[in-house]
Design a protein around this motif. Structure first.
Motif, PDB file in Angstrom:
ATOM      1  N   GLY A 141      52.760-165.314  60.936  1.00  0.00           N
ATOM      2  CA  GLY A 141      53.430-165.173  59.637  1.00  0.00           C
ATOM      3  C   GLY A 141      52.502-164.542  58.609  1.00  0.00           C
ATOM      4  O   GLY A 141      52.911-163.671  57.837  1.00  0.00           O
ATOM      5  N   ALA A 142      51.256-164.974  58.606  1.00  0.00           N
ATOM      6  CA  ALA A 142      50.296-164.427  57.631  1.00  0.00           C
ATOM      7  C   ALA A 142      50.116-162.926  57.856  1.00  0.00           C
ATOM      8  O   ALA A 142      50.104-162.131  56.909  1.00  0.00           O
ATOM      9  N   VAL A 143      49.975-162.545  59.125  1.00  0.00           N
ATOM     10  CA  VAL A 143      49.828-161.113  59.446  1.00  0.00           C
ATOM     11  C   VAL A 143      51.098-160.351  59.064  1.00  0.00           C
ATOM     12  O   VAL A 143      51.042-159.274  58.463  1.00  0.00           O
ATOM     13  N   GLY A 144      52.236-160.947  59.396  1.00  0.00           N
ATOM     14  CA  GLY A 144      53.517-160.287  59.120  1.00  0.00           C
ATOM     15  C   GLY A 144      53.767-160.097  57.631  1.00  0.00           C
ATOM     16  O   GLY A 144      54.181-159.012  57.179  1.00  0.00           O
ATOM     17  N   VAL A 145      53.509-161.148  56.858  1.00  0.00           N
ATOM     18  CA  VAL A 145      53.696-161.039  55.400  1.00  0.00           C
ATOM     19  C   VAL A 145      52.732-159.992  54.844  1.00  0.00           C
ATOM     20  O   VAL A 145      53.103-159.171  54.001  1.00  0.00           O
ATOM     21  N   GLN A 146      51.513-160.006  55.360  1.00  0.00           N
ATOM     22  CA  GLN A 146      50.505-159.036  54.898  1.00  0.00           C
ATOM     23  C   GLN A 146      50.952-157.593  55.175  1.00  0.00           C
ATOM     24  O   GLN A 146      50.765-156.712  54.344  1.00  0.00           O
ATOM     25  N   GLU A 201      61.611-177.451  62.337  1.00  0.00           N
ATOM     26  CA  GLU A 201      62.470-177.740  61.184  1.00  0.00           C
ATOM     27  C   GLU A 201      61.664-177.904  59.904  1.00  0.00           C
ATOM     28  O   GLU A 201      62.029-177.404  58.838  1.00  0.00           O
ATOM     29  N   VAL A 202      60.569-178.634  60.008  1.00  0.00           N
ATOM     30  CA  VAL A 202      59.699-178.856  58.845  1.00  0.00           C
ATOM     31  C   VAL A 202      59.115-177.526  58.395  1.00  0.00           C
ATOM     32  O   VAL A 202      59.051-177.226  57.196  1.00  0.00           O
ATOM     33  N   LEU A 203      58.735-176.717  59.362  1.00  0.00           N
ATOM     34  CA  LEU A 203      58.169-175.403  59.057  1.00  0.00           C
ATOM     35  C   LEU A 203      59.187-174.532  58.327  1.00  0.00           C
ATOM     36  O   LEU A 203      58.895-173.949  57.274  1.00  0.00           O
ATOM     37  N   ALA A 204      60.414-174.497  58.860  1.00  0.00           N
ATOM     38  CA  ALA A 204      61.471-173.661  58.265  1.00  0.00           C
ATOM     39  C   ALA A 204      61.754-174.100  56.830  1.00  0.00           C
ATOM     40  O   ALA A 204      61.883-173.265  55.916  1.00  0.00           O
ATOM     41  N   GLN A 205      61.823-175.401  56.630  1.00  0.00           N
ATOM     42  CA  GLN A 205      62.104-175.955  55.306  1.00  0.00           C
ATOM     43  C   GLN A 205      60.976-175.592  54.323  1.00  0.00           C
ATOM     44  O   GLN A 205      61.234-175.204  53.188  1.00  0.00           O
ATOM     45  N   THR A 206      59.736-175.733  54.795  1.00  0.00           N
ATOM     46  CA  THR A 206      58.564-175.433  53.960  1.00  0.00           C
ATOM     47  C   THR A 206      58.584-173.969  53.531  1.00  0.00           C
ATOM     48  O   THR A 206      58.378-173.650  52.355  1.00  0.00           O
ATOM     49  N   LEU A 207      58.860-173.092  54.502  1.00  0.00           N
ATOM     50  CA  LEU A 207      58.860-171.664  54.200  1.00  0.00           C
ATOM     51  C   LEU A 207      60.030-171.294  53.295  1.00  0.00           C
ATOM     52  O   LEU A 207      59.875-170.511  52.351  1.00  0.00           O
ATOM     53  N   ALA A 208      61.201-171.899  53.560  1.00  0.00           N
ATOM     54  CA  ALA A 208      62.390-171.586  52.753  1.00  0.00           C
ATOM     55  C   ALA A 208      62.144-171.965  51.298  1.00  0.00           C
ATOM     56  O   ALA A 208      62.471-171.203  50.383  1.00  0.00           O
ATOM     57  N   GLY A 245      60.408-169.476  49.532  1.00  0.00           N
ATOM     58  CA  GLY A 245      61.101-168.196  49.426  1.00  0.00           C
ATOM     59  C   GLY A 245      60.994-167.321  50.668  1.00  0.00           C
ATOM     60  O   GLY A 245      61.335-166.142  50.636  1.00  0.00           O
ATOM     61  N   PHE A 246      60.536-167.894  51.762  1.00  0.00           N
ATOM     62  CA  PHE A 246      60.462-167.122  53.008  1.00  0.00           C
ATOM     63  C   PHE A 246      61.567-167.605  53.946  1.00  0.00           C
ATOM     64  O   PHE A 246      61.494-168.727  54.461  1.00  0.00           O
ATOM     65  N   ASP A 247      62.586-166.785  54.137  1.00  0.00           N
ATOM     66  CA  ASP A 247      63.741-167.231  54.917  1.00  0.00           C
ATOM     67  C   ASP A 247      63.952-166.392  56.173  1.00  0.00           C
ATOM     68  O   ASP A 247      63.007-166.145  56.916  1.00  0.00           O
ATOM     69  N   ALA A 248      65.181-165.998  56.407  1.00  0.00           N
ATOM     70  CA  ALA A 248      65.549-165.347  57.666  1.00  0.00           C
ATOM     71  C   ALA A 248      64.594-164.223  58.073  1.00  0.00           C
ATOM     72  O   ALA A 248      64.166-164.150  59.218  1.00  0.00           O
ATOM     73  N   GLY A 249      64.217-163.398  57.165  1.00  0.00           N
ATOM     74  CA  GLY A 249      63.347-162.271  57.485  1.00  0.00           C
ATOM     75  C   GLY A 249      62.058-162.704  58.158  1.00  0.00           C
ATOM     76  O   GLY A 249      61.488-161.965  58.971  1.00  0.00           O
ATOM     77  N   PHE A 250      61.635-163.923  57.855  1.00  0.00           N
ATOM     78  CA  PHE A 250      60.381-164.425  58.402  1.00  0.00           C
ATOM     79  C   PHE A 250      60.441-164.523  59.929  1.00  0.00           C
ATOM     80  O   PHE A 250      59.496-164.153  60.634  1.00  0.00           O
ATOM     81  N   THR A 251      61.573-165.009  60.428  1.00  0.00           N
ATOM     82  CA  THR A 251      61.749-165.130  61.874  1.00  0.00           C
ATOM     83  C   THR A 251      61.582-163.776  62.560  1.00  0.00           C
ATOM     84  O   THR A 251      61.016-163.684  63.653  1.00  0.00           O
ATOM     85  N   ASP A 252      62.079-162.750  61.912  1.00  0.00           N
ATOM     86  CA  ASP A 252      61.947-161.412  62.493  1.00  0.00           C
ATOM     87  C   ASP A 252      60.494-160.934  62.521  1.00  0.00           C
ATOM     88  O   ASP A 252      60.043-160.383  63.525  1.00  0.00           O
ATOM     89  N   ILE A 253      59.785-161.161  61.421  1.00  0.00           N
ATOM     90  CA  ILE A 253      58.421-160.608  61.420  1.00  0.00           C
ATOM     91  C   ILE A 253      57.500-161.338  62.405  1.00  0.00           C
ATOM     92  O   ILE A 253      56.646-160.713  63.008  1.00  0.00           O
ATOM     93  N   VAL A 254      57.679-162.657  62.582  1.00  0.00           N
ATOM     94  CA  VAL A 254      56.773-163.331  63.532  1.00  0.00           C
ATOM     95  C   VAL A 254      57.089-162.963  64.977  1.00  0.00           C
ATOM     96  O   VAL A 254      56.277-163.208  65.872  1.00  0.00           O
ATOM     97  N   ALA A 255      58.275-162.388  65.211  1.00  0.00           N
ATOM     98  CA  ALA A 255      58.634-161.954  66.567  1.00  0.00           C
ATOM     99  C   ALA A 255      58.292-160.481  66.803  1.00  0.00           C
ATOM    100  O   ALA A 255      58.407-159.977  67.921  1.00  0.00           O
ATOM    101  N   ASP A 256      57.831-159.814  65.764  1.00  0.00           N
ATOM    102  CA  ASP A 256      57.544-158.379  65.823  1.00  0.00           C
ATOM    103  C   ASP A 256      56.296-158.119  66.680  1.00  0.00           C
ATOM    104  O   ASP A 256      55.221-158.644  66.401  1.00  0.00           O
TER     105      ASP A 256
END
Lengths: 201, 201
Positions: A94-99, A128-135, A138-149
């Motif tokens: 996630g850190a790499v993806g957001v960067q 679930e805890v991770l998703a809630q924390t990120l949401a 302000g990090f939502d659906a798009g996050f799932t895509d970047i960590v799978a990239d």
């Protein structure tokens, strides 16, 4: 001549959290910038033969008190995460993806994860805890895509391999130019290295 | 309430040498006394599952530079001993024996050994080099007797076992009362603990 602090980090390390609470201030005071270098500490351990200090129980017990002392000295909140160690693969991807994709959001991402890990502290190993924390940061659906990239996955591996190649064996590790500093208890040396490089500019 | 620094040490550790160069000054400034606690670091490693940092090659390489930086900051001479690691059994028995039989000579013994190990540096694992080093510091024939003394041998074992029981996993380790501090890079905390205990006297 370097006014950059390269900060090799993994959210799973409590001393890396401590370093993170201090580095932005040190960088500002020295007129330096922080180059964020997410890496996978587990990969570093595997490549170097190092291991978490807590694998020696007496050392782990002492470290808990030591970290509390430093947190008090720094005046920052800290709570040892009862779910430690937590697998940080998704968080570091996630850190790499957001960067790569949303660089303007990196500071907010790093803060949200470090706080959830070492202040609140939450079990970020639970999806679930991770998703809630990120949401809530302000990090939502798009996050799932970047960590799978695949590009993101490869970039995290490349960071980790570069770290090992340059001598990293643990976290946090800071570089000022070619000079390497290991541990949140070496920040004064980082400051001196920045000062020295400023003087020779 | 404690004005004593218990100093658990082994001559084989370079960071313990660094701590030794600073502790007498810190003790004097805080009106504290040093209680010398020779121990066998190898025994501590065996009992706790810990190992020398140099067993991780990348860590050993970084430590060499880190120790040099601290020596420069302290303004003390330091040369990494090319014969490291050196078996310190006789040297540590010697520390216990001198402490028991000739306590007024302990400071001189400790200084002679630390300097021979980390300043000159000599191969103190060689019996001839060791004998010569000790003789030039005024420790001659009697020394051979004390290191062979069963009471001395037992006292070193007892120190080491006590250290492990109290949570020691490496060297140097300092205690102020029950509070334990590991590493020459924690001397400021030792000072604070002494200051705090002075205030509550």
């Amino acid at each position: 001549m370097s006014r950059t602090i390269e900060f090799f980090f993994d959210f799973g390390s409590p001393t890396t959290y401590l370093a993170w609470t201090q580095l932005p201030r040190i960088a500002a005071e020295c007129g330096a910038t922080i180059e964020w270098r997410p890496m996978l500490l587990g990969g570093v351990f595997k490549a170097t033969g190092n291991a978490s200090p807590v694998t020696v129980p007496a050392k782990g017990r002492w470290m808990a008190g030591d970290i509390a002392r430093w947190a008090e000295r720094y005046g920052v909140p800290f709570a040892f995460n009862p779910h430690f160690p937590i697998n940080t693969l998704t968080l570091m991807r996630g850190a790499v993806g957001v960067q790569l994709r949303w660089p303007q959001d990196l500071a907010r991402y790093v803060e949200a994860v470090f706080r959830a890990m070492w202040v609140e502290p939450r079990n970020l190993g639970e999806p679930e805890v991770l998703a809630q924390t990120l949401a809530s940061a302000g990090f939502d659906a798009g996050f799932t895509d970047i960590v799978a990239d695949p590009e993101v996955k490869a970039a995290l591996i490349a960071n980790t391999e570069e770290a090992v190649r340059r001598g990293v064996f643990g976290a946090p590790t800071m570089f000022v130019g070619d000079e390497m500093f290991f541990g949140q208890d070496r920040l004064e040396f980082v400051r001196e290295a920045l000062g020295a490089s400023a003087e020779t500019d």
